[in-house]
Design a protein around this motif. Structure first.
Motif, PDB file in Angstrom:
ATOM      1  N   ASP A 150       1.329  -7.103  23.078  1.00 26.23           N
ATOM      2  CA  ASP A 150       2.203  -8.169  23.542  1.00 26.23           C
ATOM      3  C   ASP A 150       1.336  -9.350  23.957  1.00 26.23           C
ATOM      4  O   ASP A 150       0.105  -9.276  23.951  1.00 26.23           O
ATOM      5  CB  ASP A 150       3.048  -7.694  24.722  1.00 26.23           C
ATOM      6  N   GLU A 151       1.968 -10.422  24.343  1.00 30.40           N
ATOM      7  CA  GLU A 151       1.227 -11.617  24.732  1.00 30.40           C
ATOM      8  C   GLU A 151       0.388 -11.359  25.984  1.00 30.40           C
ATOM      9  O   GLU A 151       0.721 -10.528  26.825  1.00 30.40           O
ATOM     10  CB  GLU A 151       2.192 -12.773  25.006  1.00 30.40           C
ATOM     11  N   ALA A 152      -0.707 -12.089  26.079  1.00 27.34           N
ATOM     12  CA  ALA A 152      -1.542 -12.014  27.281  1.00 27.34           C
ATOM     13  C   ALA A 152      -0.713 -12.400  28.494  1.00 27.34           C
ATOM     14  O   ALA A 152       0.173 -13.246  28.427  1.00 27.34           O
ATOM     15  CB  ALA A 152      -2.743 -12.936  27.136  1.00 27.34           C
ATOM     16  N   GLY A 153      -1.007 -11.758  29.619  1.00 20.39           N
ATOM     17  CA  GLY A 153      -0.313 -12.073  30.860  1.00 20.39           C
ATOM     18  C   GLY A 153       0.977 -11.308  31.080  1.00 20.39           C
ATOM     19  O   GLY A 153       1.634 -11.499  32.099  1.00 20.39           O
ATOM     20  N   THR A 154       1.329 -10.417  30.130  1.00 19.44           N
ATOM     21  CA  THR A 154       2.566  -9.642  30.282  1.00 19.44           C
ATOM     22  C   THR A 154       2.287  -8.253  30.846  1.00 19.44           C
ATOM     23  O   THR A 154       3.192  -7.415  30.895  1.00 19.44           O
ATOM     24  CB  THR A 154       3.293  -9.503  28.932  1.00 19.44           C
ATOM     25  N   CYS A 155       1.049  -7.990  31.253  1.00 17.78           N
ATOM     26  CA  CYS A 155       0.695  -6.708  31.861  1.00 17.78           C
ATOM     27  C   CYS A 155      -0.190  -6.959  33.074  1.00 17.78           C
ATOM     28  O   CYS A 155      -0.588  -8.105  33.354  1.00 17.78           O
ATOM     29  CB  CYS A 155      -0.035  -5.821  30.849  1.00 17.78           C
ATOM     30  N   ALA A 156      -0.502  -5.904  33.801  1.00 18.78           N
ATOM     31  CA  ALA A 156      -1.391  -6.030  34.952  1.00 18.78           C
ATOM     32  C   ALA A 156      -2.766  -6.502  34.487  1.00 18.78           C
ATOM     33  O   ALA A 156      -3.202  -6.146  33.386  1.00 18.78           O
ATOM     34  CB  ALA A 156      -1.504  -4.691  35.661  1.00 18.78           C
ATOM     35  N   PRO A 157      -3.448  -7.305  35.301  1.00 14.96           N
ATOM     36  CA  PRO A 157      -4.753  -7.838  34.887  1.00 14.96           C
ATOM     37  C   PRO A 157      -5.738  -6.767  34.443  1.00 14.96           C
ATOM     38  O   PRO A 157      -6.502  -6.980  33.495  1.00 14.96           O
ATOM     39  CB  PRO A 157      -5.246  -8.569  36.147  1.00 14.96           C
ATOM     40  N   GLU A 158      -5.735  -5.614  35.122  1.00 10.09           N
ATOM     41  CA  GLU A 158      -6.687  -4.568  34.764  1.00 10.09           C
ATOM     42  C   GLU A 158      -6.351  -3.883  33.436  1.00 10.09           C
ATOM     43  O   GLU A 158      -7.176  -3.168  32.868  1.00 10.09           O
ATOM     44  CB  GLU A 158      -6.766  -3.511  35.868  1.00 10.09           C
ATOM     45  N   GLU A 159      -5.132  -4.110  32.929  1.00  6.06           N
ATOM     46  CA  GLU A 159      -4.729  -3.516  31.656  1.00  6.06           C
ATOM     47  C   GLU A 159      -4.900  -4.479  30.485  1.00  6.06           C
ATOM     48  O   GLU A 159      -4.851  -4.069  29.326  1.00  6.06           O
ATOM     49  CB  GLU A 159      -3.266  -3.063  31.720  1.00  6.06           C
ATOM     50  N   GLU A 160      -5.106  -5.748  30.789  1.00  2.02           N
ATOM     51  CA  GLU A 160      -5.206  -6.741  29.723  1.00  2.02           C
ATOM     52  C   GLU A 160      -6.526  -6.592  28.975  1.00  2.02           C
ATOM     53  O   GLU A 160      -7.580  -6.371  29.555  1.00  2.02           O
ATOM     54  CB  GLU A 160      -5.062  -8.146  30.292  1.00  2.02           C
ATOM     55  N   MET A 161      -6.439  -6.716  27.660  1.00  7.34           N
ATOM     56  CA  MET A 161      -7.603  -6.599  26.798  1.00  7.34           C
ATOM     57  C   MET A 161      -7.835  -7.915  26.080  1.00  7.34           C
ATOM     58  O   MET A 161      -7.019  -8.833  26.171  1.00  7.34           O
ATOM     59  CB  MET A 161      -7.383  -5.461  25.797  1.00  7.34           C
ATOM     60  N   ALA A 162      -8.927  -8.014  25.358  1.00 12.69           N
ATOM     61  CA  ALA A 162      -9.224  -9.249  24.632  1.00 12.69           C
ATOM     62  C   ALA A 162      -8.121  -9.579  23.646  1.00 12.69           C
ATOM     63  O   ALA A 162      -7.852 -10.750  23.376  1.00 12.69           O
ATOM     64  CB  ALA A 162     -10.561  -9.111  23.905  1.00 12.69           C
ATOM     65  N   GLU A 163      -7.462  -8.557  23.111  1.00 19.49           N
ATOM     66  CA  GLU A 163      -6.405  -8.754  22.129  1.00 19.49           C
ATOM     67  C   GLU A 163      -5.059  -9.087  22.765  1.00 19.49           C
ATOM     68  O   GLU A 163      -4.104  -9.429  22.066  1.00 19.49           O
ATOM     69  CB  GLU A 163      -6.240  -7.486  21.273  1.00 19.49           C
ATOM     70  N   GLY A 164      -4.955  -8.978  24.083  1.00 17.55           N
ATOM     71  CA  GLY A 164      -3.699  -9.206  24.790  1.00 17.55           C
ATOM     72  C   GLY A 164      -3.340  -7.997  25.617  1.00 17.55           C
ATOM     73  O   GLY A 164      -4.209  -7.237  26.057  1.00 17.55           O
ATOM     74  N   CYS A 165      -2.058  -7.769  25.819  1.00 17.01           N
ATOM     75  CA  CYS A 165      -1.584  -6.629  26.589  1.00 17.01           C
ATOM     76  C   CYS A 165      -1.065  -5.555  25.635  1.00 17.01           C
ATOM     77  O   CYS A 165      -0.178  -5.834  24.816  1.00 17.01           O
ATOM     78  CB  CYS A 165      -0.459  -7.057  27.529  1.00 17.01           C
ATOM     79  N   PRO A 166      -1.599  -4.344  25.696  1.00 13.90           N
ATOM     80  CA  PRO A 166      -1.101  -3.297  24.806  1.00 13.90           C
ATOM     81  C   PRO A 166       0.402  -3.097  24.976  1.00 13.90           C
ATOM     82  O   PRO A 166       0.901  -3.014  26.102  1.00 13.90           O
ATOM     83  CB  PRO A 166      -1.877  -2.057  25.251  1.00 13.90           C
ATOM     84  N   ALA A 167       1.116  -3.046  23.867  1.00 15.41           N
ATOM     85  CA  ALA A 167       2.552  -2.789  23.932  1.00 15.41           C
ATOM     86  C   ALA A 167       2.784  -1.411  24.545  1.00 15.41           C
ATOM     87  O   ALA A 167       2.006  -0.481  24.297  1.00 15.41           O
ATOM     88  CB  ALA A 167       3.163  -2.869  22.543  1.00 15.41           C
ATOM     89  N   PRO A 168       3.828  -1.261  25.354  1.00 11.40           N
ATOM     90  CA  PRO A 168       4.050   0.023  26.034  1.00 11.40           C
ATOM     91  C   PRO A 168       4.130   1.220  25.096  1.00 11.40           C
ATOM     92  O   PRO A 168       3.735   2.330  25.474  1.00 11.40           O
ATOM     93  CB  PRO A 168       5.379  -0.200  26.767  1.00 11.40           C
ATOM     94  N   ASP A 169       4.647   1.021  23.882  1.00  8.78           N
ATOM     95  CA  ASP A 169       4.771   2.138  22.943  1.00  8.78           C
ATOM     96  C   ASP A 169       3.593   2.251  21.982  1.00  8.78           C
ATOM     97  O   ASP A 169       3.632   3.040  21.034  1.00  8.78           O
ATOM     98  CB  ASP A 169       6.068   2.010  22.144  1.00  8.78           C
ATOM     99  N   SER A 170       2.521   1.502  22.216  1.00  8.39           N
ATOM    100  CA  SER A 170       1.352   1.547  21.337  1.00  8.39           C
ATOM    101  C   SER A 170       0.512   2.782  21.635  1.00  8.39           C
ATOM    102  O   SER A 170       0.523   3.330  22.742  1.00  8.39           O
ATOM    103  CB  SER A 170       0.492   0.293  21.510  1.00  8.39           C
ATOM    104  N   ALA A 171      -0.248   3.206  20.633  1.00  8.19           N
ATOM    105  CA  ALA A 171      -1.116   4.365  20.822  1.00  8.19           C
ATOM    106  C   ALA A 171      -2.180   4.091  21.867  1.00  8.19           C
ATOM    107  O   ALA A 171      -2.515   4.965  22.674  1.00  8.19           O
ATOM    108  CB  ALA A 171      -1.765   4.748  19.489  1.00  8.19           C
TER     109      ALA A 171
END
Length: 266
Positions: A150-171
């Motif tokens: 998902d877009e950056a900033g849609t998850c907790a800062p510690e969960e955000e990755m360079a690619e953005g925020c992992p979608a909740p249903d992602s592996a």
């Protein structure tokens, strides 16, 4: 005693190969090409001088590749399928660096829907190691594709990755929540410090298929998926077995495992 996974054997092989050229000059001699057909070259931090090939819409290379360069590309296409390679890869880069401890890597283009694969031909003669390496890189593309985020900033800062925020249903989010969330000493999601990774590995040795898997979440996913594909089955109830069994919960990844094993005769 911790189990000795297949990957540990493969990594040992890579260490034995480093420091000696097993293919002579693995990068195809530019004299084989006319000036118009010669691949572009560029300096690379990991592989020294690399040759650059564009991936065409049908999955072939421009300029046309030969020898080991083509053999490695064809193996990647077999692992990832020709259609996937043609759809997702923009460039293929090769170098011959026997002293490098980097076997291959992938990275996203400026348009993150597309990827570049770089391979070190100095270890290409070890087919088992090459297959494992290319499956690892394929795993990165599968689990870090834009539709997994998902877009950056849609998850907790510690969960955000360079690619953005992992979608909740992602592996990668599922793997993170199940296997990494419980550590209070885990390396940062973008860690690339080998000393930090190895210290973490020693503290939790039974939880990882290799010491490299302890580098960060992304490498653990790729190493675990690679082992999931290469090993016949995941037996037991330990953390490593749970990680390998985890991918069975994602039908697309489970189907990819079965296809690769069938195509490569594993």
């Amino acid at each position: 005693m911790p189990r000795l996974p297949l990957l540990a054997v493969l990594l040992t092989s890579s260490l034995l190969l480093s420091g000696c050229s097993i293919l002579g000059s693995s990068v195809d001699d530019a004299s084989e090409y006319s000036d118009a057909d010669a691949p572009a070259v560029e300096e690379d931090d990991d592989f020294g001088t690399v040759e650059i090939y564009d991936v065409l819409e049908d999955g072939s290379l421009s300029p046309e590749a030969t020898g080991t360069t083509l053999e490695v590309w064809d193996l990647f296409r077999e692992i990832a399928t020709p259609d996937f390679a043609a759809e997702v890869l923009l460039q293929y880069r090769v170098g011959d660096a026997p002293d490098s401890d980097t076997l291959a890597y992938v990275y996203q283009d400026e348009d993150p829907d597309y990827w570049i694969l770089a391979a070190n031909l100095a270890t290409a003669e070890d087919r088992d190691l090459l297959v494992a390496t290319l499956i690892h890189e394929y795993a990165h593309i599968l689990t870090l594709s834009t539709d997994e985020f998902d877009e950056a900033g849609t998850c907790a800062p510690e969960e955000e990755m360079a690619e953005g925020c992992p979608a909740p249903d992602s592996a990668i989010a599922g793997f993170r929540d199940r296997f990494w969330a419980g550590y209070d000493d885990a390396p940062a999601v973008d860690n690339d410090d080998e000393d930090v990774a190895y210290e973490f590995y020693l503290a939790h040795e039974d939880d990882f298929v290799s010491d490299y898997a302890a580098t960060n979440l992304v490498e653990d996913v790729a190493e675990s998926f690679m082992t999931y594909v290469l090993e016949e089955s995941a037996e037991g109830s330990g953390v490593v077995a749970q990680k390998l069994q985890f991918f069975d919960e994602y039908p697309e990844l489970a189907a990819i495992r079965e296809r690769i094993r069938a195509d490569l005769g594993l």
